[in-house]
Motif scaffolding. Structure first.
Motif, PDB file in Angstrom:
ATOM      1  N   ASP A  35       0.856  -1.195   0.000  1.00 21.10           N
ATOM      2  CA  ASP A  35       0.000   0.000   0.000  1.00 21.10           C
ATOM      3  C   ASP A  35       0.888   1.240   0.000  1.00 21.10           C
ATOM      4  OD1 ASP A  35       1.052  -0.330   2.482  1.00 21.10           O
ATOM      5  OD2 ASP A  35      -0.789   0.063   3.588  1.00 21.10           O
ATOM      6  N   ILE A  38      -0.222   4.960  -0.346  1.00 21.26           N
ATOM      7  CA  ILE A  38      -1.078   5.609   0.651  1.00 21.26           C
ATOM      8  C   ILE A  38      -0.341   6.731   1.368  1.00 21.26           C
ATOM      9  CG2 ILE A  38      -2.341   5.256   2.808  1.00 21.26           C
ATOM     10  CD1 ILE A  38      -3.083   2.483   1.841  1.00 21.26           C
ATOM     11  N   PRO A 154      -5.913  -2.097   8.303  1.00 17.43           N
ATOM     12  CA  PRO A 154      -6.894  -2.580   7.327  1.00 17.43           C
ATOM     13  C   PRO A 154      -8.336  -2.332   7.751  1.00 17.43           C
ATOM     14  CG  PRO A 154      -5.811  -4.422   8.432  1.00 17.43           C
ATOM     15  CD  PRO A 154      -5.049  -3.193   8.780  1.00 17.43           C
ATOM     16  N   SER A 157      -9.235   1.342   7.161  1.00 16.82           N
ATOM     17  CA  SER A 157      -9.386   1.613   5.734  1.00 16.82           C
ATOM     18  C   SER A 157     -10.709   1.067   5.206  1.00 16.82           C
ATOM     19  CB  SER A 157      -8.216   1.002   4.958  1.00 16.82           C
ATOM     20  OG  SER A 157      -8.363   1.230   3.583  1.00 16.82           O
ATOM     21  N   SER A 161     -13.474   3.503   3.664  1.00 13.11           N
ATOM     22  CA  SER A 161     -13.476   3.483   2.203  1.00 13.11           C
ATOM     23  C   SER A 161     -14.825   3.941   1.662  1.00 13.11           C
ATOM     24  CB  SER A 161     -13.175   2.077   1.679  1.00 13.11           C
ATOM     25  OG  SER A 161     -11.850   1.714   1.958  1.00 13.11           O
ATOM     26  N   ASN A 168     -18.069  -3.194   1.439  1.00 15.00           N
ATOM     27  CA  ASN A 168     -16.624  -3.206   1.684  1.00 15.00           C
ATOM     28  C   ASN A 168     -16.215  -4.447   2.467  1.00 15.00           C
ATOM     29  OD1 ASN A 168     -16.362  -0.757   0.397  1.00 15.00           O
ATOM     30  ND2 ASN A 168     -16.356   0.445   2.280  1.00 15.00           N
ATOM     31  N   THR A 345      -3.073   1.637  -8.415  1.00 13.56           N
ATOM     32  CA  THR A 345      -3.918   2.359  -7.464  1.00 13.56           C
ATOM     33  C   THR A 345      -5.401   2.097  -7.692  1.00 13.56           C
ATOM     34  OG1 THR A 345      -3.987   4.342  -8.867  1.00 13.56           O
ATOM     35  CG2 THR A 345      -2.201   4.204  -7.260  1.00 13.56           C
ATOM     36  N   PRO A 348      -9.193  -1.981  -5.610  1.00 13.81           N
ATOM     37  CA  PRO A 348     -10.021  -1.424  -4.526  1.00 13.81           C
ATOM     38  C   PRO A 348      -9.373  -1.586  -3.150  1.00 13.81           C
ATOM     39  CG  PRO A 348     -11.359  -2.697  -6.046  1.00 13.81           C
ATOM     40  CD  PRO A 348      -9.933  -2.950  -6.431  1.00 13.81           C
ATOM     41  N   ALA A 349      -9.525  -0.588  -2.311  1.00 15.89           N
ATOM     42  CA  ALA A 349      -8.910  -0.606  -0.977  1.00 15.89           C
ATOM     43  C   ALA A 349      -9.329  -1.806  -0.133  1.00 15.89           C
ATOM     44  CB  ALA A 349      -9.236   0.704  -0.249  1.00 15.89           C
ATOM     45  N   ILE A 352      -7.002  -4.798  -1.043  1.00 17.36           N
ATOM     46  CA  ILE A 352      -5.639  -4.669  -0.513  1.00 17.36           C
ATOM     47  C   ILE A 352      -5.633  -4.854   0.997  1.00 17.36           C
ATOM     48  CG2 ILE A 352      -3.726  -3.053  -0.144  1.00 17.36           C
ATOM     49  CD1 ILE A 352      -3.842  -4.119  -2.956  1.00 17.36           C
ATOM     50  N   ASN A 353      -6.590  -4.277   1.674  1.00 24.54           N
ATOM     51  CA  ASN A 353      -6.579  -4.314   3.130  1.00 24.54           C
ATOM     52  C   ASN A 353      -7.016  -5.663   3.692  1.00 24.54           C
ATOM     53  OD1 ASN A 353      -5.888  -1.511   4.338  1.00 24.54           O
ATOM     54  ND2 ASN A 353      -7.145  -1.065   2.560  1.00 24.54           N
TER      55      ASN A 353
END
Length: 444
Positions: A35, A38, A154, A157, A161, A168, A345, A348-349, A352-353
């Motif tokens: 990440d 960020i 995580p 985030s 998000s 999410n 980038t 989607p967050a 990754i988290n």
């Protein structure tokens, strides 16, 4: 490439060779799981940079991370260490840039980077300090602290998000489920089992991104807007401005980062079963400083070894330096090709988290492995437990309290890892040890 599991649980050892194709795929996993964009996004927002400068700033951080990785893994400590922007100096850099201008950021970073390099080589002081004050009790606790301090990241985030919290959470759950399933299948160590373990992160990212697409959470428009190629510039934000106060603050911050990244080196050492010799530690400090120096010249921020990537090695069983050098090369390309960096980038967050959460678990568990043979008497319980408590306390500290503190306290308390690491170092030095007990071996 050998596929049988080694005694340390690895499929591919540190010095094992890989074909270019396999190295690229495995290196890409490390890049996708990071990440690193960020921290520069946060700094750019605090400095109120416009869209063009923000994009360029992120691009230069990719380039600096790639160069730092190639330096550290190639001829620094020569272990699989991926470098990326540290979260520790965010507040300090924002304050320096806001008060003194962007040139003062580079001016504050250069002297500290040189100092970190020379205490490794030619002075060779760093290993002596580590050997003297970081036994396995301290080193293992630092690894645990790194994992625990990152665990809330995580969750925060995912909660913050854009979009519906339930969506999410579902995206993150699917991603984690795929990753864990691949890890469990990988335990078979033959045929498809080995395949699933090697590509576990990429599969989790692909499935997670597809899941996010069903919720309308994937947007590739930044890729279309980005340029194909862009050359780096020396001192892109103007000539460096050397302010004494800013330099002193950043020197202090650099040493906090060095404590943080030393914890990562312990994680890598444990995961790869590689000894941290005096020579390797000194070269690691030199590589860290040189990487930060080169990064500051192209507009990057201070680099640190990413513990998340060390956790990724434990998950995939691949510790080859070739894969990490490939990751460094990919990061350099991302710094030169804005379209590629924009594509990264776009993951989607929550995806990754979700992966990042599992990585935090593997980091903390490796720390517990280091200290599992330590005698848990009253002294050692305090040395281990109190820093963990302080780490959690700092991690959950409300932002309004943090921002109300003096600058120096704000810089230190903004990193749970730094607070916990400093606490365990100090407690281990000041609390007397029972001399009748067998001394604990050095973690290094």
């Amino acid at each position: 490439m050998k596929t049988e599991e080694k005694n340390n649980g690895l499929i591919v050892g540190v010095d094992d060779k890989l074909s270019p194709g396999k190295a690229t795929i495995l290196g890409l996993q490390h890049v996708l799981a990071m990440d690193l964009y960020i921290a520069p996004i946060i700094i750019a927002g605090l400095l109120a940079l416009d869209t063009q400068n923000t994009t360029f700033f992120i691009q230069m951080c990719f380039l600096a991370a790639g160069l730092g990785t190639l330096i550290q893994t190639g001829f620094g400590m020569r272990l699989p260490v991926v470098q990326g922007p540290s979260y520790v100096p965010i507040g300090a850099l924002a304050a320096i840039g806001g008060k003194l201008g962007l040139g003062a950021i580079a001016g504050s970073l250069i002297p500290g980077a040189i100092l970190i390099a020379i205490i490794g080589y030619p002075l060779k002081w760093f290993a002596k300090v580590v050997k003297r004050i970081i036994p396995s009790l301290v080193g293992g606790t630092v690894i645990v602290i790194v994992g625990i301090s990152l665990m809330p990241v995580p969750f925060k985030s995912i909660y913050s998000s854009p979009g519906n919290l339930g969506d999410n959470a579902m995206i993150a759950i699917v991603t984690v489920a795929v990753l864990i399933l691949c890890m469990l299948l990988g335990k078979k160590q033959q045929g498809l089992g080995t395949f699933f373990r090697l590509v576990s992160v990429i599969l989790a990212i692909v499935v997670g991104t597809i899941t996010a697409a069903f919720y309308g959470r994937v947007d590739f428009s930044p890729v279309a807007d980005a340029a194909w190629f862009s050359l780096p510039k020396l001192m892109p934000f103007g000539p460096p401005v050397f302010d004494l106060n800013a330099i002193l603050i950043m020197v202090f911050i650099y040493f906090i980062i060095l404590v943080e990244t030393t914890g990562t080196w312990f994680v890598v050492s444990k995961v790869t079963d590689s000894e941290l010799t005096d020579k390797r530690l000194n070269k690691a400090s030199f590589g860290e400083g040189l990487g930060c120096f080169v990064g500051s010249l192209v507009g990057g921020t201070p680099m640190t070894g990413y513990s998340s990537n060390a956790g990724l090695i434990a998950i995939t069983g691949v510790a080859s330096r070739v894969a990490i050098l490939a990751a460094g090369g990919i990061l350099v390309l991302l710094g030169l090709l804005p379209k590629l960096s924009a594509l990264i980038t776009c993951v989607p967050a929550p995806v990754i988290n979700g992966i990042f959460g599992v990585v935090c678990i593997t980091i903390a568990m490796n720390g517990f492995k280091v200290i599992q043979h330590v005698v848990l008497d009253d002294r050692n319980m305090i040395v281990i437990g109190l820093p963990i408590l302080l780490t959690i306390g700092v991690t959950v500290m409300p932002s309004e309290i943090l921002y109300s503190m003096p600058d120096l306290a704000n810089y230190v308390l903004s990193s749970g890892t730094a607070v916990g690491a400093l606490a365990v170092l100090i407690l281990n030095l000041i609390i007397p040890e029972d001399k009748k007990k067998v001394p604990i071996k050095n973690a290094a």
